[in-house]
Design a protein around this motif. Structure first.
Motif, PDB file in Angstrom:
ATOM      1  N   GLY A  41       4.882  -7.918   4.108  1.00 52.41           N
ATOM      2  CA  GLY A  41       5.577  -8.235   5.357  1.00 52.41           C
ATOM      3  C   GLY A  41       5.793  -7.025   6.230  1.00 52.41           C
ATOM      4  N   THR A  42       7.003  -6.892   6.750  1.00 47.67           N
ATOM      5  CA  THR A  42       7.294  -5.816   7.692  1.00 47.67           C
ATOM      6  C   THR A  42       7.284  -4.436   7.043  1.00 47.67           C
ATOM      7  OG1 THR A  42       9.659  -6.164   7.399  1.00 47.67           O
ATOM      8  CG2 THR A  42       8.607  -7.302   9.250  1.00 47.67           C
ATOM      9  N   ALA A  43       7.174  -4.384   5.721  1.00 42.91           N
ATOM     10  CA  ALA A  43       7.075  -3.089   5.046  1.00 42.91           C
ATOM     11  C   ALA A  43       5.716  -2.447   5.319  1.00 42.91           C
ATOM     12  CB  ALA A  43       7.285  -3.251   3.545  1.00 42.91           C
ATOM     13  N   SER A  44       4.730  -3.257   5.732  1.00 40.91           N
ATOM     14  CA  SER A  44       3.395  -2.725   6.035  1.00 40.91           C
ATOM     15  C   SER A  44       3.244  -2.516   7.535  1.00 40.91           C
ATOM     16  CB  SER A  44       2.310  -3.701   5.564  1.00 40.91           C
ATOM     17  OG  SER A  44       2.355  -3.844   4.173  1.00 40.91           O
ATOM     18  N   ASP A  45       2.633  -1.410   7.879  1.00 39.66           N
ATOM     19  CA  ASP A  45       2.382  -1.057   9.270  1.00 39.66           C
ATOM     20  C   ASP A  45       0.901  -1.236   9.559  1.00 39.66           C
ATOM     21  OD1 ASP A  45       1.631   1.422  11.260  1.00 39.66           O
ATOM     22  OD2 ASP A  45       3.578   0.534  11.725  1.00 39.66           O
ATOM     23  N   THR A  54     -10.852   1.319   6.377  1.00 41.25           N
ATOM     24  CA  THR A  54     -11.762   2.448   6.604  1.00 41.25           C
ATOM     25  C   THR A  54     -11.879   3.373   5.393  1.00 41.25           C
ATOM     26  OG1 THR A  54      -9.992   3.771   7.608  1.00 41.25           O
ATOM     27  CG2 THR A  54     -11.351   2.443   9.104  1.00 41.25           C
ATOM     28  N   ALA A  55     -11.235   3.032   4.286  1.00 39.88           N
ATOM     29  CA  ALA A  55     -11.259   3.885   3.097  1.00 39.88           C
ATOM     30  C   ALA A  55     -12.681   4.062   2.577  1.00 39.88           C
ATOM     31  CB  ALA A  55     -10.382   3.283   2.004  1.00 39.88           C
ATOM     32  N   GLY A  56     -13.051   5.300   2.346  1.00 35.77           N
ATOM     33  CA  GLY A  56     -14.343   5.600   1.738  1.00 35.77           C
ATOM     34  C   GLY A  56     -15.537   5.535   2.685  1.00 35.77           C
ATOM     35  N   VAL A  57     -15.298   5.251   3.965  1.00 35.80           N
ATOM     36  CA  VAL A  57     -16.402   5.220   4.934  1.00 35.80           C
ATOM     37  C   VAL A  57     -15.994   6.001   6.174  1.00 35.80           C
ATOM     38  CG1 VAL A  57     -17.286   2.975   4.156  1.00 35.80           C
ATOM     39  CG2 VAL A  57     -15.645   3.056   6.022  1.00 35.80           C
ATOM     40  N   SER A  58     -16.981   6.422   6.930  1.00 32.38           N
ATOM     41  CA  SER A  58     -16.661   7.063   8.205  1.00 32.38           C
ATOM     42  C   SER A  58     -16.162   5.989   9.166  1.00 32.38           C
ATOM     43  CB  SER A  58     -17.902   7.742   8.787  1.00 32.38           C
ATOM     44  OG  SER A  58     -18.849   6.773   9.195  1.00 32.38           O
ATOM     45  N   PHE A  59     -15.432   6.391  10.170  1.00 30.69           N
ATOM     46  CA  PHE A  59     -14.920   5.419  11.137  1.00 30.69           C
ATOM     47  C   PHE A  59     -16.052   4.594  11.746  1.00 30.69           C
ATOM     48  CE2 PHE A  59     -11.033   8.251  12.073  1.00 30.69           C
ATOM     49  CZ  PHE A  59     -10.326   7.647  11.054  1.00 30.69           C
ATOM     50  N   THR A  60     -17.180   5.241  12.011  1.00 30.34           N
ATOM     51  CA  THR A  60     -18.283   4.519  12.650  1.00 30.34           C
ATOM     52  C   THR A  60     -18.979   3.553  11.696  1.00 30.34           C
ATOM     53  OG1 THR A  60     -19.787   6.359  12.203  1.00 30.34           O
ATOM     54  CG2 THR A  60     -18.703   6.314  14.373  1.00 30.34           C
ATOM     55  N   ALA A  61     -18.779   3.698  10.388  1.00 29.20           N
ATOM     56  CA  ALA A  61     -19.395   2.791   9.417  1.00 29.20           C
ATOM     57  C   ALA A  61     -18.449   1.672   8.974  1.00 29.20           C
ATOM     58  CB  ALA A  61     -19.865   3.577   8.191  1.00 29.20           C
ATOM     59  N   ALA A  62     -17.218   1.716   9.445  1.00 27.59           N
ATOM     60  CA  ALA A  62     -16.253   0.678   9.072  1.00 27.59           C
ATOM     61  C   ALA A  62     -16.718  -0.673   9.620  1.00 27.59           C
ATOM     62  CB  ALA A  62     -14.870   1.016   9.619  1.00 27.59           C
ATOM     63  N   PRO A  63     -16.472  -1.762   8.885  1.00 23.86           N
ATOM     64  CA  PRO A  63     -16.899  -3.080   9.354  1.00 23.86           C
ATOM     65  C   PRO A  63     -16.048  -3.546  10.538  1.00 23.86           C
ATOM     66  CG  PRO A  63     -15.541  -3.317   7.413  1.00 23.86           C
ATOM     67  CD  PRO A  63     -15.771  -1.842   7.602  1.00 23.86           C
ATOM     68  N   PRO A  64     -16.578  -4.468  11.333  1.00 24.34           N
ATOM     69  CA  PRO A  64     -15.747  -5.075  12.374  1.00 24.34           C
ATOM     70  C   PRO A  64     -14.559  -5.787  11.724  1.00 24.34           C
ATOM     71  CG  PRO A  64     -18.064  -5.609  12.723  1.00 24.34           C
ATOM     72  CD  PRO A  64     -17.956  -4.969  11.372  1.00 24.34           C
ATOM     73  N   PHE A  65     -13.397  -5.737  12.376  1.00 21.90           N
ATOM     74  CA  PHE A  65     -12.208  -6.382  11.819  1.00 21.90           C
ATOM     75  C   PHE A  65     -11.210  -6.712  12.921  1.00 21.90           C
ATOM     76  CE2 PHE A  65     -11.301  -1.779  11.496  1.00 21.90           C
ATOM     77  CZ  PHE A  65     -10.103  -1.702  12.189  1.00 21.90           C
ATOM     78  N   ALA A  66     -10.281  -7.586  12.578  1.00 21.04           N
ATOM     79  CA  ALA A  66      -9.104  -7.845  13.416  1.00 21.04           C
ATOM     80  C   ALA A  66      -7.899  -7.928  12.495  1.00 21.04           C
ATOM     81  CB  ALA A  66      -9.259  -9.142  14.193  1.00 21.04           C
ATOM     82  N   VAL A  67      -6.843  -7.246  12.874  1.00 21.58           N
ATOM     83  CA  VAL A  67      -5.572  -7.304  12.160  1.00 21.58           C
ATOM     84  C   VAL A  67      -4.528  -7.763  13.172  1.00 21.58           C
ATOM     85  CG1 VAL A  67      -3.803  -6.011  10.900  1.00 21.58           C
ATOM     86  CG2 VAL A  67      -6.225  -5.373  10.664  1.00 21.58           C
ATOM     87  N   VAL A  68      -3.799  -8.812  12.829  1.00 24.36           N
ATOM     88  CA  VAL A  68      -2.714  -9.291  13.691  1.00 24.36           C
ATOM     89  C   VAL A  68      -1.465  -9.395  12.834  1.00 24.36           C
ATOM     90  CG1 VAL A  68      -1.879 -11.147  15.164  1.00 24.36           C
ATOM     91  CG2 VAL A  68      -4.322 -10.592  15.145  1.00 24.36           C
ATOM     92  N   LEU A  69      -0.459  -8.602  13.186  1.00 27.42           N
ATOM     93  CA  LEU A  69       0.811  -8.619  12.467  1.00 27.42           C
ATOM     94  C   LEU A  69       1.886  -9.166  13.392  1.00 27.42           C
ATOM     95  CD1 LEU A  69       0.679  -5.084  10.811  1.00 27.42           C
ATOM     96  CD2 LEU A  69      -0.083  -7.280   9.870  1.00 27.42           C
ATOM     97  N   ARG A  70       2.558 -10.172  12.949  1.00 25.58           N
ATOM     98  CA  ARG A  70       3.613 -10.806  13.735  1.00 25.58           C
ATOM     99  C   ARG A  70       4.920 -10.080  13.456  1.00 25.58           C
ATOM    100  NH1 ARG A  70       6.075 -14.037  17.122  1.00 25.58           N
ATOM    101  NH2 ARG A  70       6.698 -16.051  16.403  1.00 25.58           N
ATOM    102  N   ARG A  71       5.520  -9.585  14.513  1.00 34.20           N
ATOM    103  CA  ARG A  71       6.795  -8.882  14.408  1.00 34.20           C
ATOM    104  C   ARG A  71       7.749  -9.504  15.428  1.00 34.20           C
ATOM    105  NH1 ARG A  71       4.513  -7.753  10.330  1.00 34.20           N
ATOM    106  NH2 ARG A  71       3.966  -5.669   9.604  1.00 34.20           N
ATOM    107  N   GLY A  72       8.533 -10.475  14.991  1.00 36.41           N
ATOM    108  CA  GLY A  72       9.429 -11.173  15.919  1.00 36.41           C
ATOM    109  C   GLY A  72       8.620 -11.958  16.924  1.00 36.41           C
ATOM    110  N   GLU A  73       8.866 -11.716  18.196  1.00 34.65           N
ATOM    111  CA  GLU A  73       8.125 -12.407  19.260  1.00 34.65           C
ATOM    112  C   GLU A  73       6.922 -11.595  19.729  1.00 34.65           C
ATOM    113  OE1 GLU A  73       8.499 -15.578  20.419  1.00 34.65           O
ATOM    114  OE2 GLU A  73       9.840 -15.685  18.686  1.00 34.65           O
ATOM    115  N   GLN A  74       6.587 -10.541  18.996  1.00 30.14           N
ATOM    116  CA  GLN A  74       5.427  -9.723  19.335  1.00 30.14           C
ATOM    117  C   GLN A  74       4.364  -9.829  18.264  1.00 30.14           C
ATOM    118  OE1 GLN A  74       6.252  -5.579  20.125  1.00 30.14           O
ATOM    119  NE2 GLN A  74       5.911  -6.014  22.283  1.00 30.14           N
ATOM    120  N   SER A  75       3.126  -9.628  18.672  1.00 31.41           N
ATOM    121  CA  SER A  75       2.009  -9.510  17.738  1.00 31.41           C
ATOM    122  C   SER A  75       1.419  -8.120  17.916  1.00 31.41           C
ATOM    123  CB  SER A  75       0.941 -10.572  18.019  1.00 31.41           C
ATOM    124  OG  SER A  75       1.434 -11.849  17.712  1.00 31.41           O
TER     125      SER A  75
END
Length: 135
Positions: A41-45, A54-75
């Protein structure tokens, strides 16, 4: 999070109350790590998720991704690649950047759109998901 629905396809989705991660490809270990972070939950940023993705790869080799974290009325959003996250009248995409884009939007809910592929499921099929890892 608000009600979560997904359309089966070739991307992996990790869903827990408070967040969603979509990734084009991932090992079982990465998926479990992402699910643990979401479950914290909110313990993760957002940085915790980027670090895992991106662990173990260069930034340019990281796979496409989307992260959406809901924090109150904000995402809080991080997106890499040709993915679009829309909410609160704003659209966030990872296209045109070499790493990823981060942004917060005032939105109770968002819609995430990934590039389609031949492996995508039945068009128009929208399934509910409260928690788990799905294609």
């Amino acid at each position: 999070m608000a009600d979560v629905t997904y359309q089966p396809g070739s991307w992996l989705a990790v869903v827990e109350p408070g967040g969603v991660v979509l990734v084009e490809r991932a090992s079982a270990d990465l998926l479990l790590s992402l699910r643990s972070l979401l479950a914290a939950g909110t313990a993760s940023d957002i940085g915790d998720f980027i670090e895992a993705l991106t662990a173990g790869v260069s930034f340019t080799a990281a796979p496409p991704f989307a992260v959406v974290l809901r924090r109150g009325e904000q995402s809080r959003i991080a997106v890499r690649g040709a993915i679009t996250v829309a909410g609160g009248g704003e659209t966030v995409t990872g296209e045109g950047v070499s790493t990823w884009r981060e942004q917060s939007v005032d939105a109770a809910g968002v819609a995430i759109t990934v590039p389609s592929s031949a492996d995508d499921g039945e068009a128009g099929l929208s399934l509910p998901l409260a928690s788990g890892v799905v294609l």
